[in-house]
Motif scaffolding. Structure first.
Motif, mmCIF file in Angstrom:
data_model
loop_
_atom_site.group_PDB
_atom_site.id
_atom_site.type_symbol
_atom_site.label_atom_id
_atom_site.label_comp_id
_atom_site.label_asym_id
_atom_site.label_seq_id
_atom_site.Cartn_x
_atom_site.Cartn_y
_atom_site.Cartn_z
ATOM 1 N N TYR A 99 14.606 -5.392 -14.886
ATOM 2 C CA TYR A 99 14.759 -6.331 -15.997
ATOM 3 C C TYR A 99 13.802 -7.518 -15.856
ATOM 4 C CZ TYR A 99 16.939 -10.006 -18.840
ATOM 5 O OH TYR A 99 17.167 -11.015 -19.723
ATOM 6 N N ARG A 100 13.615 -7.974 -14.622
ATOM 7 C CA ARG A 100 12.773 -9.154 -14.398
ATOM 8 C C ARG A 100 11.389 -8.802 -13.872
ATOM 9 N NH1 ARG A 100 17.831 -10.535 -12.408
ATOM 10 N NH2 ARG A 100 18.871 -12.255 -13.488
ATOM 11 N N GLN A 101 11.298 -7.707 -13.123
ATOM 12 C CA GLN A 101 10.046 -7.379 -12.443
ATOM 13 C C GLN A 101 9.778 -5.880 -12.485
ATOM 14 O OE1 GLN A 101 11.180 -9.041 -8.612
ATOM 15 N NE2 GLN A 101 9.664 -10.677 -8.823
ATOM 16 N N VAL A 102 8.500 -5.556 -12.372
ATOM 17 C CA VAL A 102 8.095 -4.181 -12.087
ATOM 18 C C VAL A 102 7.664 -4.139 -10.628
ATOM 19 C CG1 VAL A 102 6.344 -2.418 -12.471
ATOM 20 C CG2 VAL A 102 7.388 -3.562 -14.425
ATOM 21 N N HIS A 103 8.258 -3.220 -9.879
ATOM 22 C CA HIS A 103 7.840 -2.996 -8.493
ATOM 23 C C HIS A 103 7.057 -1.692 -8.458
ATOM 24 C CE1 HIS A 103 10.295 -6.071 -6.360
ATOM 25 N NE2 HIS A 103 10.990 -6.002 -7.489
ATOM 26 N N ALA A 104 5.972 -1.683 -7.711
ATOM 27 C CA ALA A 104 5.129 -0.496 -7.589
ATOM 28 C C ALA A 104 4.847 -0.238 -6.114
ATOM 29 C CB ALA A 104 3.814 -0.688 -8.342
ATOM 30 N N VAL A 105 4.921 1.014 -5.708
ATOM 31 C CA VAL A 105 4.597 1.362 -4.324
ATOM 32 C C VAL A 105 3.852 2.685 -4.302
ATOM 33 C CG1 VAL A 105 6.757 2.602 -3.845
ATOM 34 C CG2 VAL A 105 5.506 1.536 -1.967
ATOM 35 N N ALA A 106 2.833 2.748 -3.449
ATOM 36 C CA ALA A 106 2.114 3.992 -3.180
ATOM 37 C C ALA A 106 2.461 4.423 -1.762
ATOM 38 C CB ALA A 106 0.605 3.793 -3.332
ATOM 39 N N ASN A 107 2.763 5.715 -1.573
ATOM 40 C CA ASN A 107 3.166 6.230 -0.262
ATOM 41 C C ASN A 107 2.354 7.466 0.090
ATOM 42 O OD1 ASN A 107 5.777 5.227 -1.772
ATOM 43 N ND2 ASN A 107 6.158 4.884 0.402
ATOM 44 N N TYR A 108 1.946 7.553 1.355
ATOM 45 C CA TYR A 108 1.386 8.806 1.845
ATOM 46 C C TYR A 108 2.478 9.874 1.832
ATOM 47 C CZ TYR A 108 -2.891 6.517 3.544
ATOM 48 O OH TYR A 108 -4.084 5.839 3.623
ATOM 49 N N LEU A 109 2.119 11.121 2.078
ATOM 50 C CA LEU A 109 3.059 12.230 1.996
ATOM 51 C C LEU A 109 4.224 12.079 2.973
ATOM 52 C CD1 LEU A 109 3.477 14.889 0.452
ATOM 53 C CD2 LEU A 109 2.352 16.065 2.347
ATOM 54 N N SER A 111 5.749 9.358 3.557
ATOM 55 C CA SER A 111 6.483 8.200 3.020
ATOM 56 C C SER A 111 5.937 6.864 3.500
ATOM 57 C CB SER A 111 7.987 8.274 3.329
ATOM 58 O OG SER A 111 8.289 7.808 4.634
ATOM 59 N N GLU A 112 4.937 6.870 4.368
ATOM 60 C CA GLU A 112 4.366 5.606 4.829
ATOM 61 C C GLU A 112 3.803 4.815 3.642
ATOM 62 O OE1 GLU A 112 0.412 4.254 7.273
ATOM 63 O OE2 GLU A 112 1.641 5.838 8.182
ATOM 64 N N VAL A 113 4.149 3.528 3.586
ATOM 65 C CA VAL A 113 3.721 2.691 2.467
ATOM 66 C C VAL A 113 2.236 2.359 2.589
ATOM 67 C CG1 VAL A 113 3.997 0.448 1.332
ATOM 68 C CG2 VAL A 113 6.011 1.697 2.137
ATOM 69 N N ILE A 114 1.510 2.645 1.524
ATOM 70 C CA ILE A 114 0.088 2.299 1.449
ATOM 71 C C ILE A 114 -0.079 0.909 0.856
ATOM 72 C CG2 ILE A 114 -2.166 2.925 0.479
ATOM 73 C CD1 ILE A 114 -1.018 5.804 0.180
ATOM 74 N N ASP A 115 0.620 0.680 -0.246
ATOM 75 C CA ASP A 115 0.532 -0.616 -0.921
ATOM 76 C C ASP A 115 1.795 -0.839 -1.742
ATOM 77 O OD1 ASP A 115 -0.477 -3.045 -1.768
ATOM 78 O OD2 ASP A 115 -1.761 -2.197 -3.325
ATOM 79 N N MET A 140 -5.072 2.557 -7.166
ATOM 80 C CA MET A 140 -4.841 3.410 -5.998
ATOM 81 C C MET A 140 -5.814 4.586 -5.977
ATOM 82 S SD MET A 140 -2.517 1.947 -4.195
ATOM 83 C CE MET A 140 -3.338 0.439 -4.757
ATOM 84 N N GLN A 141 -6.088 5.143 -7.150
ATOM 85 C CA GLN A 141 -7.034 6.259 -7.204
ATOM 86 C C GLN A 141 -8.422 5.846 -6.734
ATOM 87 O OE1 GLN A 141 -6.465 7.492 -11.360
ATOM 88 N NE2 GLN A 141 -5.554 9.397 -10.643
ATOM 89 N N GLY A 142 -8.759 4.595 -6.917
ATOM 90 C CA GLY A 142 -10.057 4.105 -6.485
ATOM 91 C C GLY A 142 -10.107 3.709 -5.025
ATOM 92 N N GLU A 143 -8.922 3.549 -4.396
ATOM 93 C CA GLU A 143 -8.888 3.022 -3.031
ATOM 94 C C GLU A 143 -8.378 4.015 -1.979
ATOM 95 O OE1 GLU A 143 -6.612 -0.554 -3.012
ATOM 96 O OE2 GLU A 143 -8.024 -1.671 -4.303
ATOM 97 N N VAL A 144 -7.417 4.854 -2.333
ATOM 98 C CA VAL A 144 -6.756 5.697 -1.340
ATOM 99 C C VAL A 144 -7.573 6.966 -1.092
ATOM 100 C CG1 VAL A 144 -4.655 6.939 -0.710
ATOM 101 C CG2 VAL A 144 -4.501 4.825 -2.062
ATOM 102 N N VAL A 145 -7.834 7.239 0.168
ATOM 103 C CA VAL A 145 -8.571 8.434 0.570
ATOM 104 C C VAL A 145 -7.574 9.472 1.092
ATOM 105 C CG1 VAL A 145 -10.316 9.382 2.125
ATOM 106 C CG2 VAL A 145 -10.610 7.075 1.163
ATOM 107 N N SER A 146 -7.567 10.668 0.491
ATOM 108 C CA SER A 146 -6.675 11.738 0.926
ATOM 109 C C SER A 146 -7.255 13.076 0.489
ATOM 110 C CB SER A 146 -5.273 11.550 0.341
ATOM 111 O OG SER A 146 -5.303 11.664 -1.073
ATOM 112 N N ASN A 147 -6.687 14.158 1.021
ATOM 113 C CA ASN A 147 -7.209 15.488 0.712
ATOM 114 C C ASN A 147 -7.011 15.874 -0.752
ATOM 115 O OD1 ASN A 147 -6.110 15.820 3.827
ATOM 116 N ND2 ASN A 147 -8.070 16.834 3.465
#
Length: 394
Positions: A99-109, A111-115, A140-147
């Protein structure tokens, strides 16, 4: 039956069996970081040659990261090669549309938090909120390196979800926006919507003490009140996704509150509003309520203790219906005032005349997001019916 038909069915059967065994091996690798082929063979009761073939297939697909040699057994022999999930196989993204905020998280496979990012969106239309989400994905697509890159996206919705569609969103006007279609079309990955309380329950099941119980309920107490229900280790959503909508239950406490919904009486938002009215101060927020309680303000203590009694009664009603092994509570207000948990436990025991494990969610900030991470990870791996355990970084 023709011989060709028989051979085709046998081939399909072997393929299905191999795919199942592949997932079982992957499950062992996810749930036991630093395991070996010998250990997997022992756990699954499959011969070493079968395990080696499955292991090699997973390695060729970049699911496995080898860590080097482990210790040899008591009888000697070659030292086993230890392995774990290759976290950089790909990554997922989860959004919590609050309601007040949008939270965003990117995780490796793994579950480790990337950002992790959050932005104040109170009063903003859904289109603005989703533009922020889209910008985060592109970042994230511009920054995260993965297979394999981005594997999937999950949205946490504070409302009712059925068949991956929003049935009701009481706190945010969705304006008929099709979130799934919009993000699938833009980013070409699976997109899942799920209720916030359900994701909190998945978090407890896959990251915390909930993994030790077959049946558990997570009470999510924020602007509203909902319950995530795990039965037989699986999320129970009900026929139309409305299981756990406990906030609409009625309270019978006192002549002034009888007939009110529990949500309108003791959700975090309701508590804050009651304190605002008593103090004639519209600036009151969660932290102010916490500070007033800690300073032993009589009126605020009465409101919170009364709310604990109502919550305990609600728990009793849910427990008598579903008979869970344990209850968890995801509440930022209770996380700030953990001694209130004792009040809830005592009230519950007075009503039920028996004890039940009741615990606070240990990470209210990330519970929903990590629950979303687990859900989308299960989905993209094709392992929705497999028990996966993840470790949360300290």
């Amino acid at each position: 039956m023709r011989r060709d038909d028989t051979l085709e069915k046998e081939s399909i059967g072997r393929t299905q069996l191999r795919n199942r065994n592949l997932k079982l091996v992957l499950q062992q690798i996810i749930n036991n970081p630093g395991t070996s082929r010998v250990a997997i063979s022992h756990e699954l009761n499959l011969n070493k040659s079968t395990i080696s073939s499955l292991y090699n297939s997973l390695a060729e697909d970049h699911f496995i990261e080898e860590l080097g040699e482990g210790a040899s057994s008591n009888v000697g022999g070659r030292k086993p090669i230890m392995a774990r999930l290759n976290k950089k196989y790909g990554y997922t993204i989860t959004f919590d549309l609050g309601y007040r905020q949008v939270h965003a998280v990117a995780n490796y496979l793994n579950s480790e938090v990337i950002d992790h990012q959050e932005i104040n969106t109170k009063g903003q239309p859904i289109e603005v909120m989703l533009q922020y989400c889209s910008d985060f994905v592109k970042e994230m697509q511009g920054e995260v390196v993965s297979n394999q890159g981005l594997l999937g996206i999950c949205f946490s919705i504070h409302g009712i979800i059925n068949q991956n569609k929003i049935v009701n969103s009481p706190w945010i006007e969705m304006n008929d926006t099709d979130i799934v279609e919009q993000f699938k079309e833009t980013f070409d990955v699976p997109v899942i919507l799920e209720n916030e309380a359900n994701l909190s329950a998945i978090y407890e099941r896959d990251f915390n003490a909930g993994r030790y119980y077959h049946n558990s309920i997570t009470f999510s107490i924020h602007r509203g009140i909902g319950a995530g229900i795990i039965l037989g280790k699986r999320l129970f959503r009900g026929k139309q996704g409305e299981a756990g909508e406990i906030g609409r239950s009625l309270t019978l406490l006192g002549p002034n509150t009888a007939g009110q919904s529990v949500e309108s009486f003791c959700s975090e938002e309701a508590i804050i509003n009651r304190v605002k009215q008593l103090k004639h101060d519209d600036t009151i927020d969660r932290q102010a309520v916490v500070d007033l309680y800690r300073s032993k303000d009589h009126e605020v203590m009465r409101i919170l203790l009364q709310s604990c009694s109502v919550i305990a009664g609600l728990m009793y009603n849910v427990v008598t219906t579903l008979n869970p092994d344990a209850i968890f509570i995801n509440s930022e207000l209770l996380a700030e005032l953990p001694d209130l948990l004792t009040e809830i436990k005592d009230n519950y025991q007075d009503i039920a005349q028996e004890e039940l494990p009741i615990a606070l969610t240990k990470n209210t900030k990330f519970a929903t997001l990590l629950g979303g991470c687990s859900l989308i990870t299960h989905y993209v791996l094709g392992m929705m019916d497999y028990e996966l355990h993840f470790e949360e970084a300290n």
